[in-house]
Design an enzyme around this catalytic site. Structure first.
Site, mmCIF file in Angstrom:
data_model
loop_
_atom_site.group_PDB
_atom_site.id
_atom_site.type_symbol
_atom_site.label_atom_id
_atom_site.label_comp_id
_atom_site.label_asym_id
_atom_site.label_seq_id
_atom_site.Cartn_x
_atom_site.Cartn_y
_atom_site.Cartn_z
ATOM 1 N N CYS A 59 0.777 -1.282 -0.078
ATOM 2 C CA CYS A 59 -0.097 0.039 -0.028
ATOM 3 C C CYS A 59 0.955 1.276 -0.154
ATOM 4 C CB CYS A 59 -1.053 0.021 1.260
ATOM 5 S SG CYS A 59 -2.113 -1.454 1.178
ATOM 6 N N HIS A 64 -3.182 6.903 2.135
ATOM 7 C CA HIS A 64 -4.012 5.701 1.413
ATOM 8 C C HIS A 64 -5.077 5.287 2.316
ATOM 9 C CE1 HIS A 64 -4.409 1.602 0.845
ATOM 10 N NE2 HIS A 64 -3.722 1.222 2.136
ATOM 11 N N ASN A 80 -10.151 -0.748 0.152
ATOM 12 C CA ASN A 80 -8.801 -0.575 0.291
ATOM 13 C C ASN A 80 -8.283 -1.030 -0.788
ATOM 14 O OD1 ASN A 80 -6.010 -0.784 0.495
ATOM 15 N ND2 ASN A 80 -6.006 -1.482 2.466
HETATM 16 N N1 COA Z 1 -18.244 -8.609 10.961
HETATM 17 C C1 COA Z 1 -18.436 -9.038 12.229
HETATM 18 N N2 COA Z 1 -17.492 -9.212 13.036
HETATM 19 C C2 COA Z 1 -16.124 -9.313 12.795
HETATM 20 C C3 COA Z 1 -15.940 -9.101 11.445
HETATM 21 C C4 COA Z 1 -16.965 -8.719 10.497
HETATM 22 N N3 COA Z 1 -16.604 -8.465 9.254
HETATM 23 N N4 COA Z 1 -14.521 -9.098 11.399
HETATM 24 C C5 COA Z 1 -13.990 -9.513 12.765
HETATM 25 N N5 COA Z 1 -15.335 -9.675 13.644
HETATM 26 C C6 COA Z 1 -15.135 -10.019 14.856
HETATM 27 C C7 COA Z 1 -13.988 -10.667 15.228
HETATM 28 O O1 COA Z 1 -14.390 -12.265 14.895
HETATM 29 C C8 COA Z 1 -14.106 -10.648 16.718
HETATM 30 O O2 COA Z 1 -15.058 -11.444 17.316
HETATM 31 P P1 COA Z 1 -14.548 -12.112 18.840
HETATM 32 O O3 COA Z 1 -14.261 -11.054 19.652
HETATM 33 O O4 COA Z 1 -15.734 -12.784 18.967
HETATM 34 O O5 COA Z 1 -13.222 -13.030 18.470
HETATM 35 C C9 COA Z 1 -14.174 -8.998 16.910
HETATM 36 O O6 COA Z 1 -14.947 -8.878 15.501
HETATM 37 C C10 COA Z 1 -13.352 -8.401 17.137
HETATM 38 O O7 COA Z 1 -12.187 -8.292 16.408
HETATM 39 P P2 COA Z 1 -11.162 -7.548 15.858
HETATM 40 O O8 COA Z 1 -10.226 -8.226 14.725
HETATM 41 O O9 COA Z 1 -10.292 -7.318 17.289
HETATM 42 O O10 COA Z 1 -11.912 -6.330 15.444
HETATM 43 P P3 COA Z 1 -11.339 -4.927 15.289
HETATM 44 O O11 COA Z 1 -11.976 -3.915 16.055
HETATM 45 O O12 COA Z 1 -9.685 -4.847 15.502
HETATM 46 O O13 COA Z 1 -11.616 -4.539 13.528
HETATM 47 C C11 COA Z 1 -10.628 -4.353 11.768
HETATM 48 C C12 COA Z 1 -11.171 -5.286 12.705
HETATM 49 C C13 COA Z 1 -9.955 -5.317 10.616
HETATM 50 C C14 COA Z 1 -11.799 -3.512 10.992
HETATM 51 C C15 COA Z 1 -9.315 -3.427 12.194
HETATM 52 O O14 COA Z 1 -8.639 -4.384 13.089
HETATM 53 C C16 COA Z 1 -8.624 -2.746 11.290
HETATM 54 O O15 COA Z 1 -9.326 -2.079 10.654
HETATM 55 N N6 COA Z 1 -7.351 -3.010 11.124
HETATM 56 C C17 COA Z 1 -6.620 -2.293 10.323
HETATM 57 C C18 COA Z 1 -6.715 -3.094 8.953
HETATM 58 C C19 COA Z 1 -6.257 -2.418 7.725
HETATM 59 O O16 COA Z 1 -6.568 -1.162 7.336
HETATM 60 N N7 COA Z 1 -5.269 -2.997 6.803
HETATM 61 C C20 COA Z 1 -4.702 -2.664 5.969
HETATM 62 C C21 COA Z 1 -3.762 -1.749 6.077
HETATM 63 S S1 COA Z 1 -2.902 -1.208 4.545
#
Ligand code: COA
Length: 319
Positions: A111, A246, A276
């Site tokens: 990215c 980004h 993204n």
């Molecule tokens: N819908 C519903 N629940 C979801 C889900 C979805 N699409 N994806 C994950 N969950 C659940 C998980 O299973 C977890 O459940 P649990 O507590 O029962 O285990 C819960 O949500 C929390 O998961 P977590 O991974 O801690 O969520 P989060 O608040 O960190 O949000 C992202 C997840 C991916 C949205 C967040 O971490 C994020 O934005 N990270 C950056 C990712 C990114 O931008 N990457 C590219 C960079 S270039």
């Protein structure tokens, strides 16, 4: 010496996919996705490839710049999802647009790829080696996403953006960094290691991500890098007219704005509509903002990319 944007273009697949459509096959809901990411929809390839999208965006940028493709001296394609290994996408673009005299190669910094490519072009052009460059970011991430993994498949989209640059004298400064020690936080091991001599490893061929780790990394390093860049130039956040980051996630952008103590209205976004698109997100955003007439001469903008590698970069550009 530096480089100036003289033309832009983008290419987006026709198929728009809403959160509700995704929730037809993953256990999630529109609200969860919107709240955590800001994403409402994304465009997904229905046969468009990194090659076809890159060529289309390139042709639009050339038309916009009003130049002749045979005068282009350097073509760099930033991508991490090309369907083909050889020939590289930049050489395919060269053939498609008829840029006979150009040097063409691909670059993968995920990215941050578009900014790494811009920095490379600036270095060549400022060094007097080339006079201009066509830089493209193109991705079909839908091919490398695990559509049964709800924590990653909601995030990504497909598309391409291209910017054409020429030599200039305006201010342009980059900081670019890599941290390979944290590479496992966002990975994709795509190809078999099988050969006539080795039976190969079993690979998970899709994007694998530690979302929380990536979130922490992005919010911390991007704000720190932007502050360092401004400090080195004797400037402050208030001197900046626009931030073009980004488009990974709206929450990341909001968090960075807060850390910078910057007015959120200075941050242009389109992640809501595109998701993204990795190395394509910055040129698609710049193309949109240019077409809306929001980029005017004398403006000071900060562009920043961050992602797998881990890689990150920030750029201060005076238009
Ligand atoms: N819908 C519903 N629940 C979801 C889900 C979805 N699409 N994806 C994950 N969950 C659940 C998980 O299973 C977890 O459940 P649990 O507590 O029962 O285990 C819960 O949500 C929390 O998961 P977590 O991974 O801690 O969520 P989060 O608040 O960190 O949000 C992202 C997840 C991916 C949205 C967040 O971490 C994020 O934005 N990270 C950056 C990712 C990114 O931008 N990457 C590219 C960079 S270039």
């Amino acid at each position: 010496m530096s480089i100036r944007i003289m033309g832009s273009g983008s290419a987006i697949p026709k198929r728009k996919v809403t959160n509700d459509e995704l929730c037809g096959f993953i256990d999630s809901n529109d609200n969860w996705i919107k709240e955590r990411t800001g994403i409402i929809s994304r465009y997904i390839s229905m046969g468009e490839t990194v090659r076809t999208l890159a060529c289309k965006a390139a042709k639009k940028a050339i038309k916009d710049a009003g130049i002749n493709a045979c005068d282009i001296e350097l073509i760099i394609v930033a991508t991490c999802s090309a369907e083909q290994a050889l020939p590289c996408i930049a050489c395919e673009v060269q053939k498609s647009i008829g840029a006979e005299g150009a040097v063409a190669f691909d670059l993968n910094a995920a990215c941050a790829g578009f900014l790494f490519a811009m920095n490379t072009a600036d270095t060549y052009i400022s060094g007097g080696i080339y006079k201009n460059a066509l830089i493209i970011g193109a991705e079909v991430l839908s091919n490398i996403v695990d559509w049964s993994d709800r924590s990653t498949c909601i995030l990504f989209g497909d598309g391409a953006g291209a910017l054409y640059f020429e030599k200039d004298n305006s201010k342009l400064r980059f900081i670019q960094k890599s941290n390979g020690f944290k590479g496992e936080a966002l990975s994709c091991y795509q190809r078999d290691s099988k050969s006539a001599f080795y039976e190969g490893d079993i690979l998970y061929k899709y994007v694998k991500m530690d979302g929380r780790e990536v979130f922490r990394f992005a919010t911390r390093v991007v704000s720190d890098t932007i502050l360092r860049l401004l400090d080195e130039e004797g400037m402050t956040v208030d001197d900046i007219d626009m931030f073009l980051l980004h488009q990974a996630n709206l929450r990341i952008i909001e968090c960075i704005a807060k850390r910078l103590k910057a007015d959120i209205s200075k941050f242009e976004t389109n992640v809501e509509r595109f998701g993204n698109t990795s190395s394509a997100s910055i040129p698609i955003l710049i193309d949109e903002v240019r077409r809306k007439g929001k980029l005017t001469e004398g403006m000071k903008i900060v562009i920043s990319g961050f992602g797998a590698g881990l890689t990150y970069s920030a750029c201060l550009m005076e238009l």
